[in-house]
Design a protein around this motif. Sequence first.
Motif, PDB file in Angstrom:
ATOM      1  N   MET A 298     -39.757 -25.147 122.061  1.00 58.46           N
ATOM      2  CA  MET A 298     -40.832 -25.282 121.078  1.00 58.46           C
ATOM      3  C   MET A 298     -40.452 -26.252 119.966  1.00 58.46           C
ATOM      4  O   MET A 298     -41.281 -27.033 119.493  1.00 58.46           O
ATOM      5  N   ALA A 299     -39.210 -26.168 119.531  1.00 57.54           N
ATOM      6  CA  ALA A 299     -38.774 -27.021 118.429  1.00 57.54           C
ATOM      7  C   ALA A 299     -38.909 -28.501 118.783  1.00 57.54           C
ATOM      8  O   ALA A 299     -39.363 -29.311 117.963  1.00 57.54           O
ATOM      9  N   MET A 305     -44.689 -33.569 117.904  1.00 52.47           N
ATOM     10  CA  MET A 305     -46.050 -33.563 117.363  1.00 52.47           C
ATOM     11  C   MET A 305     -46.094 -33.936 115.886  1.00 52.47           C
ATOM     12  O   MET A 305     -47.175 -34.036 115.299  1.00 52.47           O
ATOM     13  N   GLY A 306     -44.938 -34.099 115.267  1.00 47.45           N
ATOM     14  CA  GLY A 306     -44.904 -34.452 113.860  1.00 47.45           C
ATOM     15  C   GLY A 306     -45.096 -33.282 112.925  1.00 47.45           C
ATOM     16  O   GLY A 306     -45.428 -33.464 111.743  1.00 47.45           O
ATOM     17  N   LYS A 307     -44.842 -32.049 113.412  1.00 46.61           N
ATOM     18  CA  LYS A 307     -45.015 -30.856 112.587  1.00 46.61           C
ATOM     19  C   LYS A 307     -43.752 -30.480 111.827  1.00 46.61           C
ATOM     20  O   LYS A 307     -43.773 -29.548 111.028  1.00 46.61           O
ATOM     21  N   ALA A 308     -42.678 -31.177 112.099  1.00 44.75           N
ATOM     22  CA  ALA A 308     -41.419 -30.952 111.388  1.00 44.75           C
ATOM     23  C   ALA A 308     -40.680 -32.274 111.305  1.00 44.75           C
ATOM     24  O   ALA A 308     -40.715 -33.075 112.250  1.00 44.75           O
ATOM     25  N   ALA A 309     -40.007 -32.496 110.174  1.00 43.47           N
ATOM     26  CA  ALA A 309     -39.360 -33.784 109.939  1.00 43.47           C
ATOM     27  C   ALA A 309     -37.921 -33.841 110.425  1.00 43.47           C
ATOM     28  O   ALA A 309     -37.345 -34.917 110.528  1.00 43.47           O
ATOM     29  N   SER A 310     -37.326 -32.685 110.718  1.00 48.85           N
ATOM     30  CA  SER A 310     -35.923 -32.662 111.123  1.00 48.85           C
ATOM     31  C   SER A 310     -35.725 -31.636 112.229  1.00 48.85           C
ATOM     32  O   SER A 310     -36.589 -30.777 112.473  1.00 48.85           O
ATOM     33  N   ILE A 311     -34.563 -31.706 112.870  1.00 48.63           N
ATOM     34  CA  ILE A 311     -34.231 -30.745 113.921  1.00 48.63           C
ATOM     35  C   ILE A 311     -34.182 -29.334 113.352  1.00 48.63           C
ATOM     36  O   ILE A 311     -34.751 -28.387 113.929  1.00 48.63           O
ATOM     37  N   ALA A 316     -36.603 -23.916 112.724  1.00 49.79           N
ATOM     38  CA  ALA A 316     -37.048 -22.831 111.839  1.00 49.79           C
ATOM     39  C   ALA A 316     -38.518 -22.516 112.070  1.00 49.79           C
ATOM     40  O   ALA A 316     -38.919 -21.330 112.105  1.00 49.79           O
ATOM     41  N   LEU A 317     -39.347 -23.533 112.247  1.00 53.86           N
ATOM     42  CA  LEU A 317     -40.767 -23.317 112.512  1.00 53.86           C
ATOM     43  C   LEU A 317     -40.976 -22.646 113.864  1.00 53.86           C
ATOM     44  O   LEU A 317     -41.797 -21.730 114.004  1.00 53.86           O
ATOM     45  N   ILE A 321     -42.777 -19.041 114.640  1.00 53.24           N
ATOM     46  CA  ILE A 321     -43.904 -18.898 115.577  1.00 53.24           C
ATOM     47  C   ILE A 321     -43.602 -17.807 116.604  1.00 53.24           C
ATOM     48  O   ILE A 321     -44.460 -16.979 116.926  1.00 53.24           O
ATOM     49  N   TRP A 322     -42.371 -17.793 117.100  1.00 48.29           N
ATOM     50  CA  TRP A 322     -42.012 -16.773 118.093  1.00 48.29           C
ATOM     51  C   TRP A 322     -41.956 -15.383 117.462  1.00 48.29           C
ATOM     52  O   TRP A 322     -42.432 -14.407 118.049  1.00 48.29           O
ATOM     53  N   ARG A 323     -41.439 -15.289 116.257  1.00 52.01           N
ATOM     54  CA  ARG A 323     -41.322 -13.992 115.581  1.00 52.01           C
ATOM     55  C   ARG A 323     -42.688 -13.387 115.288  1.00 52.01           C
ATOM     56  O   ARG A 323     -42.867 -12.167 115.376  1.00 52.01           O
ATOM     57  N   THR A 324     -43.665 -14.225 114.966  1.00 50.58           N
ATOM     58  CA  THR A 324     -44.984 -13.726 114.549  1.00 50.58           C
ATOM     59  C   THR A 324     -46.028 -13.792 115.662  1.00 50.58           C
ATOM     60  O   THR A 324     -47.214 -13.618 115.401  1.00 50.58           O
ATOM     61  N   ARG A 325     -45.610 -14.034 116.900  1.00 49.42           N
ATOM     62  CA  ARG A 325     -46.576 -14.105 118.003  1.00 49.42           C
ATOM     63  C   ARG A 325     -47.296 -12.764 118.176  1.00 49.42           C
ATOM     64  O   ARG A 325     -46.766 -11.714 117.802  1.00 49.42           O
ATOM     65  N   ASP A 326     -48.472 -12.810 118.760  1.00 53.36           N
ATOM     66  CA  ASP A 326     -49.234 -11.595 119.066  1.00 53.36           C
ATOM     67  C   ASP A 326     -48.712 -11.046 120.388  1.00 53.36           C
ATOM     68  O   ASP A 326     -49.128 -11.512 121.464  1.00 53.36           O
TER      69      ASP A 326
END
Length: 334
Positions: A298-299, A305-311, A316-317, A321-326
Motif C-alpha cells: 500500500m505504501a 499516487m502522490g498521497k505521501a511525500a516520503s517513504i 505511516a499512512l 489505513i490498515w488499522r482503521t479498515r472496516d
Amino acid sequence: MAQHPFSKFVAILGRGKTKQRHLTVEESREAMEMLLAGETHPEQVGAFLMLLRLKEESPSEIAGFAMGSKARFDLPDDLPEVDLDWSSYAGKRVQLPYYILSALALVGAGYRVFMHGTEGHTPGRVYTREVLEHLGIPVCASFDEAAQNIRATGFAYVPLEVLSERLRELINLRPILGLRSPVHSFTRMLNPFHAKASILGIFHRGFMDIHAGAAQLMDEPAMSVFRGDGGEAERRPNKPTQVWTTRGTSEPEVETWPALLDDGHAPKDEEMDIARLGTIWDGTETNDYATRAITGTMAIALKTMGKAASIDAAQALADEIWRTRDTGRTPGAR
C-alpha cells in the motif's frame, strides 16, 4: 509469391547479431495491431514472439505493443475516474496474494482501483480471480460493467480475455512455446481506464528499466515498478525493495525501500489456503508477515499516487489505513 506484410517485422528481429535491431514504437504498434486483428499466420506469431524473447524486449517495443493493444479497446464513452491501475498477471506460489488485501484496503479508504490480469498459464499458482470470487467480489465481463463497478464500489477486476480475447490466446502460448513471451510484459502496461497512477510487479530485476522506459515513452502520468513477490505487485517485507517511479517523460526516480521485517527468510506457505485472506482481513488471524506485505505494498501505491511525500510518510499512512479498515465489510463485494 508476394511477401507477407508482417514478414518485415520478423526479418528485423531475425537478421542475426550484427544486423538485428529493436523495433521502433511505431513498428511495434503496427505489428501488435496486425497480430490482434488476425492479419498474421501462426508461423509468424511463434517466430515473432520467440525472436523477441531471445533478443529481450526494449522499452520502445513494450510501449508500442501496449499502445497497439489499447488502440483496439472498445471503451465506454464516459469513463469513470480511476486513481490506481493494478496489473496482476503472475500468480502466487510461495505466499498468499496479500496484494489483493492491499488493493481492497485502498478501496475502503476511498481510492478507486482498476485491476486487470489473467490466470492459468502457469500451474501451481494462486491467481487473483479465484480469490476475488471467494471474497464475493464480481469479475467483470465487459468494460461497461467495470465502469459501473468503479462508480458503485470503487473497484473493478477485468480478466485479460475481456480486454482482448486475442491477447489471452497469445499469453496462453507459454506451455506450447516453452517460454514466456513479451505479452507477459506489456499487458502490465495497459492501464485500460487511463488511471492517474499505476503500479506493477515484475519477477526479473532487469526489466525495471525496460518498463520505466516504456512508461516514459507512453507519457504515463505516474507509474512504479518493482520486483514483487512471485512477479506480482506485492512488496516482499523481508527484503529491501528497489522501486523505479516515472512521472510523464521525466527520468525515473529510483529508491530503495527498506525491509519491514528483521528475518530475511520468508517460509513457504505449504497450504496456500485462500480462506485465510478473509480471516486476516477481519482480524481473526494475526500474521506479521501478511500485515507487513499488505501495508508495505500500500505504501508504494500511496507514494506513487502522490498521497505521501516520503517513504516513511507513505508507510505511516498505509499503517493507518490498515488499522482503521472496516473489518466487517470487504470493499468491492456486493
